[in-house]
Design an enzyme around this catalytic site. Structure first.
Site, short mmCIF file in Angstrom:
data_model
loop_
_atom_site.label_atom_id
_atom_site.label_comp_id
_atom_site.label_asym_id
_atom_site.label_seq_id
_atom_site.Cartn_x
_atom_site.Cartn_y
_atom_site.Cartn_z
N CYS A 1 -3.97 13.54 13.69
CA CYS A 1 -4.61 12.27 13.41
C CYS A 1 -4.37 11.37 14.59
O CYS A 1 -3.68 11.73 15.53
CB CYS A 1 -4.12 11.66 12.12
SG CYS A 1 -2.57 10.85 12.28
N LYS B 1 0.84 -1.21 0.00
CA LYS B 1 0.00 0.00 0.00
C LYS B 1 0.88 1.26 0.00
O LYS B 1 0.63 2.20 -0.75
CB LYS B 1 -0.89 0.00 1.25
CG LYS B 1 -1.58 1.30 1.51
CD LYS B 1 -2.41 1.28 2.77
CE LYS B 1 -1.64 1.53 4.04
NZ LYS B 1 -1.26 2.94 4.29
N ASN B 2 1.92 1.25 0.82
CA ASN B 2 2.73 2.46 0.95
C ASN B 2 3.67 2.68 -0.23
O ASN B 2 4.30 3.73 -0.34
CB ASN B 2 3.53 2.44 2.26
CG ASN B 2 2.64 2.68 3.46
OD1 ASN B 2 1.46 3.02 3.30
ND2 ASN B 2 3.18 2.49 4.65
N ARG C 1 1.88 14.54 13.36
CA ARG C 1 2.22 14.28 11.96
C ARG C 1 2.22 15.55 11.08
O ARG C 1 1.44 15.68 10.16
CB ARG C 1 1.28 13.23 11.35
CG ARG C 1 1.32 11.94 12.10
CD ARG C 1 0.54 10.86 11.41
NE ARG C 1 1.34 10.21 10.39
CZ ARG C 1 0.96 9.10 9.75
NH1 ARG C 1 -0.18 8.54 10.01
NH2 ARG C 1 1.73 8.56 8.84
N ASP D 1 5.13 0.56 11.78
CA ASP D 1 3.87 -0.02 11.30
C ASP D 1 3.69 -1.47 11.76
O ASP D 1 2.64 -2.06 11.48
CB ASP D 1 3.80 0.05 9.77
CG ASP D 1 3.48 1.47 9.28
OD1 ASP D 1 3.16 2.32 10.12
OD2 ASP D 1 3.57 1.70 8.07
N ARG E 1 -4.24 10.90 5.01
CA ARG E 1 -3.13 11.83 5.07
C ARG E 1 -2.23 11.76 3.83
O ARG E 1 -1.69 12.77 3.38
CB ARG E 1 -2.32 11.49 6.34
CG ARG E 1 -1.24 12.44 6.64
CD ARG E 1 -0.38 11.90 7.75
NE ARG E 1 1.01 12.22 7.48
CZ ARG E 1 1.54 13.37 7.76
NH1 ARG E 1 0.85 14.31 8.35
NH2 ARG E 1 2.80 13.62 7.45
N ARG F 1 -8.64 -0.31 5.08
CA ARG F 1 -7.80 0.72 4.45
C ARG F 1 -6.48 0.11 3.95
O ARG F 1 -5.92 0.60 2.98
CB ARG F 1 -7.47 1.81 5.47
CG ARG F 1 -8.61 2.74 5.78
CD ARG F 1 -8.13 3.87 6.66
NE ARG F 1 -6.82 4.29 6.18
CZ ARG F 1 -5.86 4.78 6.96
NH1 ARG F 1 -6.05 4.95 8.23
NH2 ARG F 1 -4.69 5.11 6.45
C1 UD1 Z 1 4.88 6.73 6.02
C2 UD1 Z 1 3.93 5.57 5.90
C3 UD1 Z 1 3.41 5.17 7.29
C4 UD1 Z 1 4.57 4.89 8.22
C5 UD1 Z 1 5.57 6.05 8.22
C6 UD1 Z 1 6.83 5.77 9.01
C7 UD1 Z 1 2.96 5.96 3.73
C8 UD1 Z 1 1.75 6.31 2.92
N1 UD1 Z 1 2.81 5.97 5.05
O1 UD1 Z 1 4.15 7.82 6.57
O2 UD1 Z 1 2.60 4.00 7.15
O3 UD1 Z 1 4.09 4.71 9.54
O4 UD1 Z 1 5.97 6.37 6.86
O5 UD1 Z 1 7.46 4.64 8.52
O6 UD1 Z 1 4.00 5.64 3.20
N2 UD1 Z 1 7.34 14.41 10.20
C9 UD1 Z 1 7.52 15.75 10.48
N3 UD1 Z 1 7.41 16.63 9.44
C10 UD1 Z 1 7.14 16.25 8.16
C11 UD1 Z 1 6.97 14.88 7.89
C12 UD1 Z 1 7.08 13.98 8.94
O7 UD1 Z 1 7.77 16.12 11.62
O8 UD1 Z 1 7.06 17.11 7.28
C13 UD1 Z 1 7.46 13.42 11.31
C14 UD1 Z 1 6.17 12.64 11.53
O9 UD1 Z 1 5.28 13.32 12.36
C15 UD1 Z 1 6.71 11.36 12.16
C16 UD1 Z 1 8.05 11.17 11.45
O10 UD1 Z 1 8.40 12.44 10.91
O11 UD1 Z 1 6.93 11.56 13.54
C17 UD1 Z 1 8.04 10.13 10.34
O12 UD1 Z 1 7.03 10.46 9.42
P1 UD1 Z 1 7.11 10.07 7.88
O13 UD1 Z 1 8.30 9.20 7.64
O14 UD1 Z 1 6.99 11.31 7.07
O15 UD1 Z 1 5.79 9.23 7.70
P2 UD1 Z 1 4.74 9.30 6.52
O16 UD1 Z 1 5.45 9.50 5.23
O17 UD1 Z 1 3.62 10.20 6.89
#
Ligand code: UD1
Length: 418
Positions: free
Chosen positions: A116, A22-23, A121, A305, A92, A397
């Site tokens: 969320c 999915k990701n 996030r 995850d 998201r 989902r």
């Molecule tokens: C992706 C995955 C999700 C997984 C996560 C971490 C998808 C669609 N989802 O989510 O299933 O749990 O990676 O492996 O691929 N952060 C910030 N600022 C930002 C972006 C992120 O502070 O601009 C923080 C987030 O709040 C979190 C951390 O960085 O604490 C990691 O987030 P991130 O790696 O970006 O996760 P996602 O891409 O949202």
């Protein structure tokens, strides 16, 4: 709202086909907005997040073939560069259209995801990455409003931490920028490397995806493309726990050893055997389960995850397990629900101490997010009597036919539709 009814105590045995990731699928669907040519994506999981993402790019003008495990997407013309609050609120990952829309059309307005269930996030790193590429970008009235004058320009982007989404946003936008982009402290997740493979098939020039340093040569000449996505390492890890928790044996068809080293290490420490087969991986347990300590980390560390699923497993193991969550600050909604089944867990900040071994007993529990929900299903497989998991839409989902796959391997599980 559907519910799942599970009667615990059945050993699982058989083969489970692991779906596409999915990701990996979600950013690839967003990436198709970059190119005016058709892109055929195969190995898409049939889950509601993927359906939603296909719906979102449809609103931007992409023609989407009939959704199934493989579909052709053709974003010949972009008809809208705005995404509504409603679509981003539901999922998201919708924020991943920001980079492609800005790169292709020179403007984009995407609603801010907001809080969320698993923490704040924020998307500040996505915004900073696009600003580094020369975008005029800010937040106005709950929207990320971005534009460029004369297009994006290649740059060095240093991410404050290796965010998966921010790395993907930066990489997608950079394919259409003028000149070369260097992304430092990039996320190394296999899904990032698979997005790069998809973009390369579409015509992009990218090196280093899967490492801390990604180089993108901009001004891509797009072309029609086909891409077969990688299999879902989180789904594979979830079924590995299903085999381990029930003392069973499952062959995980399409699972790949090389993407799961940290997970396999933890399983082995807990007394679970894993070996590769011609078609994937085999996971089995016949001895006792042992507790172990787990810390979630960006890839190649243990994935956040899978934290909830392994907490359910630790609850059934002999001895104590210390589970530390370092990626999301409040990803413990499953803790009170697992405790309703009799798990002995104490939570302090971002660390959970699981004292394993107490027998679990079926109860009514509430699914709160995707991975938390599946941990309750896993616990239900070994709980005495009947467990009912409410709000199953969270599971749909991200898990393709979870109840059917478990049933085929011997679980006593049924979906109660309302
Ligand atoms: C992706 C995955 C999700 C997984 C996560 C971490 C998808 C669609 N989802 O989510 O299933 O749990 O990676 O492996 O691929 N952060 C910030 N600022 C930002 C972006 C992120 O502070 O601009 C923080 C987030 O709040 C979190 C951390 O960085 O604490 C990691 O987030 P991130 O790696 O970006 O996760 P996602 O891409 O949202």
């Amino acid at each position: 709202m559907d519910r799942l009814r599970i009667v615990g105590g059945h050993r699982l045995q058989g083969a489970v086909t692991i779906a596409g990731a999915k990701n990996a699928a979600l950013p690839q669907i967003a990436a198709t907005l970059l190119s005016p040519y058709p892109v055929e994506l195969s190995n898409l999981p049939q889950v509601s997040d993927v359906e939603n993402m296909l719906g979102v790019i449809g609103l931007h003008g992409a023609e989407v073939g009939r959704a199934s495990h493989s579909t052709t997407i053709h974003a010949k013309d972009i008809v809208s560069t705005e995404t509504s609050y409603d679509t981003v609120r539901k999922m998201r990952a919708t924020v991943l259209v920001l980079g492609p829309l800005l790169a292709r059309c020179g403007e984009a307005k995407v609603s801010l995801p907001g809080g969320c269930a698993i923490g704040a996030r924020p998307v500040d790193m996505h915004i900073k990455a696009l600003a580094a590429l020369g975008a005029d970008i800010g937040v106005e009235g709950g929207l990320i409003v971005a534009s460029t004058r004369g297009g994006l320009k290649g740059a060095r982007i240093v991410l404050a931490s290796p965010s998966v989404g921010a790395t993907e946003t930066a990489m997608m936008a950079a394919t259409a920028a003028n000149g070369e982009t260097e992304i430092l402290n990039a996320a190394r997740e296999p899904e990032v490397a698979d997005l790069a493979a998809c973009l390369i098939a579409m015509g992009a020039k990218i090196e280093g995806a899967g490492t801390h340093r990604i180089l993108v040569e901009g001004s891509t000449t797009w072309r029609p493309a086909k891409h077969h996505g990688i299999s879902d390492r989180i789904e594979a890890g979830t079924y590995a726990v299903a085999a381990a928790i029930t003392g069973g044996m499952l062959e995980l068809t399409n699972a790949r050893l090389e993407n799961m080293a940290s997970v396999l290490q933890v399983l082995e420490a807990m007394g679970v055997s894993i070996w590769p087969s011609d078609r994937g991986l085999v996971v089995s347990r016949d001895g006792p389960l042992r507790g172990t300590d787990i810390t979630t980390e960006p890839y190649p560390g243990f994935p956040t995850d899978l934290q909830a699923q392994f907490m359910a497993l630790a609850a059934c193991a002999e001895g104590a397990s210390l589970i530390r969550e370092t990626v999301f600050e409040s990803r413990f909604m499953h803790v009170p629900e697992l405790m309703r089944l009799g798990a002995n867990i104490s939570l302090q900040g971002t660390t959970a101490l699981v004292r394993g071994g107490a027998p679990l007993k079926g109860a009514q529990v509430m699914a709160t997010d995707l991975r938390a929900s599946v941990s309750l299903v896993l616990a239900g497989l070994v709980s005495k009597g009947e467990t009912v998991v409410n709000r199953v839409y969270h599971l749909d989902r991200g898990y393709e036919q979870l109840d059917r796959k478990l049933k085929l391997c011997g679980a006593d599980i049924e979906r109660i539709s309302e």
